[in-house]
Design a protein around this motif. Structure first.
Motif, short mmCIF file in Angstrom:
data_model
loop_
_atom_site.label_atom_id
_atom_site.label_comp_id
_atom_site.label_asym_id
_atom_site.label_seq_id
_atom_site.Cartn_x
_atom_site.Cartn_y
_atom_site.Cartn_z
N ARG A 211 0.82 -1.21 0.00
CA ARG A 211 0.00 0.00 0.00
C ARG A 211 0.86 1.26 0.00
N LEU A 212 1.93 1.20 -0.78
CA LEU A 212 2.82 2.33 -0.93
C LEU A 212 2.94 2.68 -2.41
N SER A 213 3.06 3.96 -2.70
CA SER A 213 3.35 4.39 -4.07
C SER A 213 4.86 4.27 -4.30
N PRO A 214 5.31 4.25 -5.55
CA PRO A 214 6.76 4.24 -5.79
C PRO A 214 7.48 5.38 -5.07
N THR A 215 6.88 6.56 -5.05
CA THR A 215 7.53 7.69 -4.37
C THR A 215 7.64 7.43 -2.88
N GLU A 216 6.61 6.85 -2.28
CA GLU A 216 6.67 6.54 -0.84
C GLU A 216 7.72 5.47 -0.56
N VAL A 217 7.87 4.53 -1.48
CA VAL A 217 8.93 3.52 -1.33
C VAL A 217 10.30 4.20 -1.31
N HIS A 218 10.49 5.16 -2.20
CA HIS A 218 11.75 5.90 -2.23
C HIS A 218 12.00 6.62 -0.91
N VAL A 219 10.97 7.25 -0.37
CA VAL A 219 11.13 8.00 0.87
C VAL A 219 11.50 7.06 2.02
N LEU A 220 10.79 5.95 2.15
CA LEU A 220 11.10 5.01 3.22
C LEU A 220 12.48 4.38 3.02
N ALA A 221 12.81 4.06 1.76
CA ALA A 221 14.12 3.47 1.48
C ALA A 221 15.24 4.44 1.83
N SER A 222 14.99 5.73 1.68
CA SER A 222 16.03 6.72 2.02
C SER A 222 16.32 6.68 3.52
N ILE A 223 15.28 6.45 4.33
CA ILE A 223 15.48 6.34 5.78
C ILE A 223 16.24 5.07 6.11
N VAL A 224 15.84 3.96 5.49
CA VAL A 224 16.53 2.69 5.71
C VAL A 224 18.01 2.82 5.34
N GLN A 225 18.28 3.50 4.26
CA GLN A 225 19.66 3.64 3.80
C GLN A 225 20.50 4.44 4.78
N ARG A 226 19.90 5.46 5.39
CA ARG A 226 20.64 6.25 6.38
C ARG A 226 20.79 5.51 7.70
N GLU A 227 19.91 4.53 7.96
CA GLU A 227 19.98 3.79 9.21
C GLU A 227 21.11 2.77 9.22
#
Length: 352
Positions: A211-227
């Protein structure tokens, strides 16, 4: 007497013919040298490139060839270029000058605009100026023009269905192959094409299932990447954040605070950081932040699209400097993990 005159006339004729033949041969040789003899200067430093900026004059091209000593004899090139009319047909670009290239071949390449493409790696970036600096180091595109385009909300929404905040999701870190004089609009289109190739039907279906749009996936993935930089932890951390989103919990992601305060060098997040007034403060605001906090790479994106299945709601850096995380299902367990990590920072005398 008449015979002598006739003989002398014939002799003069033969001599004249011989001289004319020599002149023709000499002229033909000179013409061959001007057109066909290799004229690119050999460089011990590797391939030589001629950069012609947009709007450059023929004289500017000659000045570059001379100042950078790219040709053995710039005069023969200049003469042939004028004779063939290249001085009125200058085309910008980045041109590879092979050591075997002659004036005729060089002129044909320049006249037809047969550029050598620039292959470069786009590294992760956090802010628009960082993106612009990376691109303008590799390409002719003007940094100011690119940044203005990235801030034209109407254009971005019409062209890419993105806004001035989410447009950064368009640029995937990786290898790009572009013409040096690619203008800013074409540059964005090229990034969009690469973005589109990443978002295959399978990946779009995976995003839909979350239930995520591609843009929302990018936003969440950016947080995961910084973690984390650990491949093994990425899907687990993605699962933590997805679990929190499903339960309506705040993400409480420290990297979003660091983006808001503009300091990613912080090792210890303080309570005062959690008070920052920003839509990126996920301690205050529920849901995802309005845009990415870094450009997520493919590994981080796929970690979100294929998260680990578990019941964890919390995680904390492991107190051993390994870069891995300890995960917890309950807040009480998480507090114990966090306390161990705080003691670890204390032992290293890291206050900030």
């Amino acid at each position: 007497m008449g015979r002598d005159i006739a003989s002398r006339t014939r002799l003069i004729g033969w001599i004249s013919l011989g001289l004319l033949s020599l002149l023709l041969l000499a002229g033909g040789y000179v013409a061959w040298v001007v057109r066909w003899q290799p004229n690119v200067a050999a460089s011990p430093e590797g391939p030589a490139y001629l950069y012609i900026r947009t709007g450059s004059s023929f004289q500017a091209v000659l000045d570059t060839l001379r100042s950078q000593e790219l040709l053995r004899d710039p005069r023969t090139f200049a003469w042939l270029a004028r004779w063939q009319g290249y001085d009125a047909r200058v085309r910008p670009g980045r041109y590879l000058l092979a050591p075997t290239l002659n004036n005729q071949g060089l002129l044909e390449m320049l006249t037809q605009g047969r550029q050598d493409t620039v292959v470069f790696g786009l590294n992760a970036f956090k802010y628009k100026p960082q993106l612009a600096r990376q691109l303008t180091r590799q390409l002719e595109v003007d940094s100011g023009s690119l940044r203005r385009l990235l801030n034209q909300n109407d254009y971005l929404q019409r062209r890419y269905k993105l806004d001035t905040t989410t447009v950064l999701t368009l640029f995937l870190p990786g290898t790009y192959r572009l013409l040096w004089n690619t203008p800013a609009p074409v540059l964005l289109d090229s990034a969009a094409a690469m973005h589109g190739r990443f978002w295959t039907l399978r990946r779009r279906q995976q995003a839909d299932s979350l239930r995520l749009s591609p843009t929302e996936v990018h936003v969440l993935a950016s947080i995961v990447q910084r973690e984390t930089a650990k491949k093994e932890d990425k899907p687990v951390i993605a699962g933590v954040y997805l679990n929190r989103l499903r339960r309506g919990m705040r993400l409480q992601a420290d990297p979003t605070l660091l983006w808001a305060i503009g300091n990613f060098g912080v090792k210890r997040v303080l309570n005062k950081d959690k008070l920052v007034d920003s839509p990126y403060n996920t301690y205050k605001h529920k849901g995802l932040p309005p845009g990415p906090i870094t450009s997520a790479n493919r590994q981080s994106l796929d970690a979100v699209l294929q998260p680990a299945a578990h019941q964890y709601l919390f995680f904390c850096a492991r107190p051993d400097g390994s870069g891995f995380s300890d995960f917890a299902e309950t807040f009480a367990e998480h507090k114990r993990n966090a306390r161990r990590y705080q003691h670890y920072l204390d032992s290293l005398r890291i206050m900030r």
